[in-house]
Design a protein around this motif. Structure first.
Motif, PDB file in Angstrom:
ATOM      1  N   ARG A 242       0.611  -1.027  -0.217  1.00  0.00           N
ATOM      2  CA  ARG A 242      -0.015   0.126   0.043  1.00  0.00           C
ATOM      3  C   ARG A 242       0.825   1.274  -0.003  1.00  0.00           C
ATOM      4  O   ARG A 242       0.574   2.214  -0.563  1.00  0.00           O
ATOM      5  CB  ARG A 242      -1.042  -0.146   1.118  1.00  0.00           C
ATOM      6  CG  ARG A 242      -1.972   1.209   1.119  1.00  0.00           C
ATOM      7  CD  ARG A 242      -3.184   0.631   1.990  1.00  0.00           C
ATOM      8  NE  ARG A 242      -2.825   0.855   3.421  1.00  0.00           N
ATOM      9  CZ  ARG A 242      -2.752  -0.233   4.374  1.00  0.00           C
ATOM     10  NH1 ARG A 242      -2.762  -1.502   3.789  1.00  0.00           N
ATOM     11  NH2 ARG A 242      -2.536  -0.159   5.405  1.00  0.00           N
ATOM     12  N   LEU A 243       2.075   1.142   0.920  1.00  0.00           N
ATOM     13  CA  LEU A 243       2.898   2.302   0.617  1.00  0.00           C
ATOM     14  C   LEU A 243       3.544   2.483  -0.663  1.00  0.00           C
ATOM     15  O   LEU A 243       3.474   3.855  -1.043  1.00  0.00           O
ATOM     16  CB  LEU A 243       4.087   2.159   1.744  1.00  0.00           C
ATOM     17  CG  LEU A 243       5.047   3.277   2.187  1.00  0.00           C
ATOM     18  CD1 LEU A 243       4.090   4.501   2.666  1.00  0.00           C
ATOM     19  CD2 LEU A 243       6.160   2.968   3.018  1.00  0.00           C
ATOM     20  N   ARG A 244       3.756   1.569  -1.545  1.00  0.00           N
ATOM     21  CA  ARG A 244       4.352   1.670  -2.739  1.00  0.00           C
ATOM     22  C   ARG A 244       3.339   2.277  -3.500  1.00  0.00           C
ATOM     23  O   ARG A 244       3.816   2.735  -4.628  1.00  0.00           O
ATOM     24  CB  ARG A 244       4.805   0.180  -3.048  1.00  0.00           C
ATOM     25  CG  ARG A 244       5.956  -0.411  -2.473  1.00  0.00           C
ATOM     26  CD  ARG A 244       6.456  -1.522  -3.255  1.00  0.00           C
ATOM     27  NE  ARG A 244       7.418  -2.245  -2.251  1.00  0.00           N
ATOM     28  CZ  ARG A 244       7.223  -3.300  -1.385  1.00  0.00           C
ATOM     29  NH1 ARG A 244       5.971  -3.683  -1.316  1.00  0.00           N
ATOM     30  NH2 ARG A 244       8.430  -3.622  -0.890  1.00  0.00           N
ATOM     31  N   GLU A 245       2.217   2.115  -3.375  1.00  0.00           N
ATOM     32  CA  GLU A 245       0.881   2.385  -4.168  1.00  0.00           C
ATOM     33  C   GLU A 245       0.562   4.000  -4.026  1.00  0.00           C
ATOM     34  O   GLU A 245      -0.311   4.562  -4.914  1.00  0.00           O
ATOM     35  CB  GLU A 245      -0.294   1.568  -4.184  1.00  0.00           C
ATOM     36  CG  GLU A 245      -0.054   0.062  -4.724  1.00  0.00           C
ATOM     37  CD  GLU A 245      -1.051  -0.765  -4.122  1.00  0.00           C
ATOM     38  OE1 GLU A 245      -1.887  -0.411  -3.646  1.00  0.00           O
ATOM     39  OE2 GLU A 245      -0.820  -2.191  -4.557  1.00  0.00           O
ATOM     40  N   THR A 246       0.918   4.387  -2.954  1.00  0.00           N
ATOM     41  CA  THR A 246       0.602   5.890  -2.636  1.00  0.00           C
ATOM     42  C   THR A 246       1.455   6.915  -3.104  1.00  0.00           C
ATOM     43  O   THR A 246       2.389   6.663  -3.456  1.00  0.00           O
ATOM     44  CB  THR A 246       0.251   5.912  -1.015  1.00  0.00           C
ATOM     45  OG1 THR A 246       1.382   5.772  -0.410  1.00  0.00           O
ATOM     46  CG2 THR A 246      -1.023   5.081  -0.615  1.00  0.00           C
ATOM     47  N   ARG A 247       0.675   8.165  -3.298  1.00  0.00           N
ATOM     48  CA  ARG A 247       1.662   9.110  -3.689  1.00  0.00           C
ATOM     49  C   ARG A 247       0.881  10.622  -2.955  1.00  0.00           C
ATOM     50  O   ARG A 247       0.128  10.606  -2.299  1.00  0.00           O
ATOM     51  CB  ARG A 247       1.258   9.505  -5.340  1.00  0.00           C
ATOM     52  CG  ARG A 247       1.638   8.424  -6.030  1.00  0.00           C
ATOM     53  CD  ARG A 247       2.858   8.195  -6.207  1.00  0.00           C
ATOM     54  NE  ARG A 247       3.517   7.220  -7.510  1.00  0.00           N
ATOM     55  CZ  ARG A 247       3.405   6.149  -7.041  1.00  0.00           C
ATOM     56  NH1 ARG A 247       3.103   5.573  -5.859  1.00  0.00           N
ATOM     57  NH2 ARG A 247       4.084   5.062  -8.203  1.00  0.00           N
ATOM     58  N   GLY A 248       1.924  11.489  -2.892  1.00  0.00           N
ATOM     59  CA  GLY A 248       1.707  12.839  -2.355  1.00  0.00           C
ATOM     60  C   GLY A 248       1.343  12.620  -1.086  1.00  0.00           C
ATOM     61  O   GLY A 248       2.083  12.097   0.005  1.00  0.00           O
ATOM     62  N   ALA A 249       0.416  13.640  -0.532  1.00  0.00           N
ATOM     63  CA  ALA A 249      -0.059  13.690   0.964  1.00  0.00           C
ATOM     64  C   ALA A 249      -0.424  12.317   1.621  1.00  0.00           C
ATOM     65  O   ALA A 249      -0.194  12.073   2.760  1.00  0.00           O
ATOM     66  CB  ALA A 249      -1.096  14.619   1.230  1.00  0.00           C
ATOM     67  N   ALA A 250      -1.089  11.354   0.682  1.00  0.00           N
ATOM     68  CA  ALA A 250      -1.457  10.067   1.098  1.00  0.00           C
ATOM     69  C   ALA A 250      -0.285   9.168   1.559  1.00  0.00           C
ATOM     70  O   ALA A 250      -0.188   8.652   2.631  1.00  0.00           O
ATOM     71  CB  ALA A 250      -2.339   9.539   0.345  1.00  0.00           C
ATOM     72  N   PHE A 251       0.737   9.309   0.651  1.00  0.00           N
ATOM     73  CA  PHE A 251       2.017   8.647   1.190  1.00  0.00           C
ATOM     74  C   PHE A 251       2.571   9.129   2.406  1.00  0.00           C
ATOM     75  O   PHE A 251       2.882   8.419   3.262  1.00  0.00           O
ATOM     76  CB  PHE A 251       3.184   8.738  -0.121  1.00  0.00           C
ATOM     77  CG  PHE A 251       4.365   8.083   0.223  1.00  0.00           C
ATOM     78  CD1 PHE A 251       4.950   6.910  -0.040  1.00  0.00           C
ATOM     79  CD2 PHE A 251       5.423   9.088   0.740  1.00  0.00           C
ATOM     80  CE1 PHE A 251       6.209   6.187   0.372  1.00  0.00           C
ATOM     81  CE2 PHE A 251       6.571   8.248   1.021  1.00  0.00           C
ATOM     82  CZ  PHE A 251       6.997   7.254   1.155  1.00  0.00           C
ATOM     83  N   ASP A 252       2.759  10.409   2.382  1.00  0.00           N
ATOM     84  CA  ASP A 252       3.293  11.169   3.692  1.00  0.00           C
ATOM     85  C   ASP A 252       2.620  10.625   4.886  1.00  0.00           C
ATOM     86  O   ASP A 252       3.284  10.099   6.119  1.00  0.00           O
ATOM     87  CB  ASP A 252       3.146  12.648   3.756  1.00  0.00           C
ATOM     88  CG  ASP A 252       4.034  13.351   2.546  1.00  0.00           C
ATOM     89  OD1 ASP A 252       4.983  12.659   1.941  1.00  0.00           O
ATOM     90  OD2 ASP A 252       3.932  14.624   2.448  1.00  0.00           O
TER      91      ASP A 252
END
Length: 207
Positions: free
Chosen positions: A143-153
């Motif tokens: 899931r971490l690999r798939e997220t981007r931007g603020a959601a990743f943070d």
């Protein structure tokens, strides 16, 4: 942060590290006087000379600490390595670089220390201990690999806080049960450094 130190080769059997004694090494500060036999003349040790043995002993607890912390740190490096390519915010990206800069050398130190005992660094983490020490599951890493931007943070900070809390628990166990001076010094650094980072990450999450 702990300097990268390599323990001297101990010649211990792989399954019996508990009675290792490390030689004392003379430094470049106050002179160290080495006595001779009865009636002989004492001499001053040269800096770097290995003299006798210290009172440090290596126990099974010290070995368990290194063998568990190496793959634990490796996952932290895997997590921090994702930040640059996923649009992490400036604070998170800087935090990821600091974590990687600290834990990479610690892996090298523990790997060299284990090698001095004739033990290889573990290739994988013991998944039976995974939940107890805050490691991310495979699903969480995906899931971490798939997220981007603020959601990743947000996900990165939540996972890394838990990861750090697990490392602190592991280090506290070493301070409670271990005796090797190098591993105890590393454990103290992990407790103080990662507690500070936990506080920073919690403030970042709170915005």
């Amino acid at each position: 942060m702990l300097a990268v130190l390599v323990a001297g080769a101990a010649g211990c059997a792989a399954d019996a590290p508990a009675d290792r004694r490390d030689p004392f090494v003379a430094g470049s500060g106050a002179p160290v006087v080495v006595p001779d036999g009865p009636g002989g003349h004492a001499r001053t040790a040269t800096p770097g000379e290995r003299i006798g043995e210290s009172d440090a002993r290596t126990t099974a607890a010290d070995v368990r600490f290194a063998e568990a912390m190496i793959p634990h740190h490796r996952q932290a490096l895997e997590m921090t390595g994702l930040a640059d390519g996923r649009g992490a915010g400036g604070e998170v990206a800087a935090l990821a670089r600091r974590i990687a800069g600290g834990q990479g050398p610690e892996i090298a130190t523990m790997t060299s220390w284990l090698a001095s005992l004739g033990r290889p660094a573990p290739a994988v983490h013991d998944h039976a201990r995974q939940n107890a020490y805050g490691m991310a599951t495979l699903e969480e890493m995906n899931r971490l690999r798939e997220t981007r931007g603020a959601a990743f943070d947000t996900l990165f900070l939540r996972l890394m806080i838990r990861h750090h809390e697990g490392a602190v628990r592991m280090a506290e166990e070493e301070l409670r049960d271990g005796t090797d001076r190098l591993m105890r010094e590393m454990a103290r650094d992990i407790v103080s450094g990662q507690r500070a980072e936990i506080g920073r990450m919690r403030r970042m999450l709170a915005g």
